[in-house]
Design a protein around this motif. Structure first.
Motif, mmCIF file in Angstrom:
data_model
loop_
_atom_site.group_PDB
_atom_site.id
_atom_site.type_symbol
_atom_site.label_atom_id
_atom_site.label_comp_id
_atom_site.label_asym_id
_atom_site.label_seq_id
_atom_site.Cartn_x
_atom_site.Cartn_y
_atom_site.Cartn_z
ATOM 1 N N ASP A 92 0.685 -1.165 -0.014
ATOM 2 C CA ASP A 92 -0.040 -0.018 -0.109
ATOM 3 C C ASP A 92 0.895 1.226 0.051
ATOM 4 O O ASP A 92 0.475 2.189 -0.407
ATOM 5 N N THR A 93 1.984 1.116 0.666
ATOM 6 C CA THR A 93 2.958 2.407 0.643
ATOM 7 C C THR A 93 3.506 2.519 -0.651
ATOM 8 O O THR A 93 3.638 3.802 -1.123
ATOM 9 N N VAL A 94 3.939 1.453 -1.408
ATOM 10 C CA VAL A 94 4.187 1.647 -2.967
ATOM 11 C C VAL A 94 3.066 2.260 -3.895
ATOM 12 O O VAL A 94 3.356 3.189 -4.381
ATOM 13 N N ARG A 95 2.009 1.696 -3.594
ATOM 14 C CA ARG A 95 0.701 2.326 -4.306
ATOM 15 C C ARG A 95 0.477 3.785 -4.007
ATOM 16 O O ARG A 95 0.338 4.488 -5.066
ATOM 17 N N ALA A 96 0.714 4.268 -2.585
ATOM 18 C CA ALA A 96 0.429 5.504 -2.166
ATOM 19 C C ALA A 96 1.461 6.533 -2.951
ATOM 20 O O ALA A 96 0.994 7.705 -3.071
ATOM 21 N N GLN A 97 2.605 6.146 -3.027
ATOM 22 C CA GLN A 97 3.536 7.059 -3.500
ATOM 23 C C GLN A 97 3.373 7.004 -5.047
ATOM 24 O O GLN A 97 3.725 8.444 -5.462
ATOM 25 N N MET A 98 2.944 6.034 -5.692
ATOM 26 C CA MET A 98 2.767 6.088 -7.157
ATOM 27 C C MET A 98 1.539 7.140 -7.278
ATOM 28 O O MET A 98 1.463 7.963 -8.410
ATOM 29 N N GLU A 99 0.652 7.017 -6.485
ATOM 30 C CA GLU A 99 -0.658 7.942 -6.599
ATOM 31 C C GLU A 99 -0.185 9.356 -6.314
ATOM 32 O O GLU A 99 -0.870 10.256 -7.045
ATOM 33 N N GLU A 100 0.576 9.592 -5.527
ATOM 34 C CA GLU A 100 1.158 10.790 -5.019
ATOM 35 C C GLU A 100 1.712 11.605 -6.216
ATOM 36 O O GLU A 100 1.520 12.831 -6.495
ATOM 37 N N ARG A 102 1.676 10.305 -9.481
ATOM 38 C CA ARG A 102 0.823 10.129 -10.929
ATOM 39 C C ARG A 102 -0.656 10.355 -10.950
ATOM 40 O O ARG A 102 -1.312 10.465 -11.912
ATOM 41 N N GLY A 103 -0.986 10.500 -9.607
ATOM 42 C CA GLY A 103 -2.321 10.843 -9.664
ATOM 43 C C GLY A 103 -3.065 9.213 -9.274
ATOM 44 O O GLY A 103 -2.707 8.648 -9.653
ATOM 45 N N GLU A 104 -4.497 9.447 -8.690
ATOM 46 C CA GLU A 104 -5.238 8.415 -8.452
ATOM 47 C C GLU A 104 -5.550 7.699 -9.662
ATOM 48 O O GLU A 104 -6.108 8.549 -10.718
ATOM 49 N N ASN A 105 -5.749 6.283 -9.709
ATOM 50 C CA ASN A 105 -5.912 5.854 -11.135
ATOM 51 C C ASN A 105 -6.652 4.390 -10.925
ATOM 52 O O ASN A 105 -5.799 3.569 -10.344
ATOM 53 N N PRO A 106 -7.860 4.082 -11.365
ATOM 54 C CA PRO A 106 -8.341 2.757 -10.593
ATOM 55 C C PRO A 106 -7.567 1.568 -11.285
ATOM 56 O O PRO A 106 -7.580 0.678 -10.656
#
Length: 211
Positions: A92-100, A102-106
């Protein structure tokens, strides 16, 4: 301009480093940046790198590292330590960094949910081995970056990983040491391996083309 092939021929597993010559912090930072930028599976970067310059700690590591002199004769020792396991929090930490960045993406969110569904049920040893392989990708990048800077290295697996983990308190961090990389400069005239020819399989032995 030095080619990649020339750099790969120049570098070797340096056996005798000159303790009087220290790698500059600028060069160490450049090598660490190569580690940071190296690709890893699903962008997880499931490892950490410790830069050890403390003489006492390096002496302890040398004792459990087959008494390899480069550990203390080099000016810096990099310890690559992989995650002991994948967890929901780590992914989840990896995903959060990605979203930070690149923006949220389904699609991105679903990708990492699928990753958790695949990784989390697996045996801890399987996951640690997978994480360790990612660290080895970065290890390769670090050695090439060092060669570009004229810095010598010697990748090491010859050490008691459990003992190093205890010396560095890695277990408490959820990490296990997987490889060591001393940084320094070859000691001309003292390294038995330096004058020897580089030995590799021929292309025909190594490479098979399936067309």
């Amino acid at each position: 301009m030095t080619t990649l092939k020339e750099l790969m021929n120049w570098r070797y597993a340096t056996k005798k480093m000159d303790p009087a010559k220290a790698v500059s912090e600028e060069h160490v930072e450049a090598i660490l940046e190569a580690v940071r930028m190296a690709p890893t599976s699903s962008g997880t970067q499931p490892f950490e790198v410790f830069v050890v310059t403390n003489d006492d700690m390096r002496a302890k590591i040398r004792k459990v590292g087959w008494d390899q002199s480069q550990i203390t004769e080099g000016s810096h020792l990099l310890v690559f330590a992989a995650w002991d396991n994948y967890s929901a929090d780590r992914i989840d930490t990896v995903r959060a960094q990605m979203e930070e960045l690149r923006g949220e993406n389904p699609m991105l969110s679903q990708y990492y949910e699928n990753l958790k569904a695949t990784y989390l049920p697996r045996d801890e040893a399987v996951n640690h081995d997978h994480a360790a392989r990612q660290a080895y990708i970065a290890l390769g990048f670090s050695m090439l970056a060092a060669a570009e800077l004229g810095v010598d290295t010697c990748p090491m697996e010859g050490f008691d990983s459990d003992a190093v983990d205890e010396i560095m308190s890695l277990k408490e961090l959820g990490l296990k040491s997987v490889t060591l990389l001393p940084l320094g400069y070859r000691q001309e005239g003292a390294d038995w391996l330096l004058p020897m020819a580089k030995v590799r399989k021929s292309k025909d032995e190594m490479v098979k083309t399936i067309g």
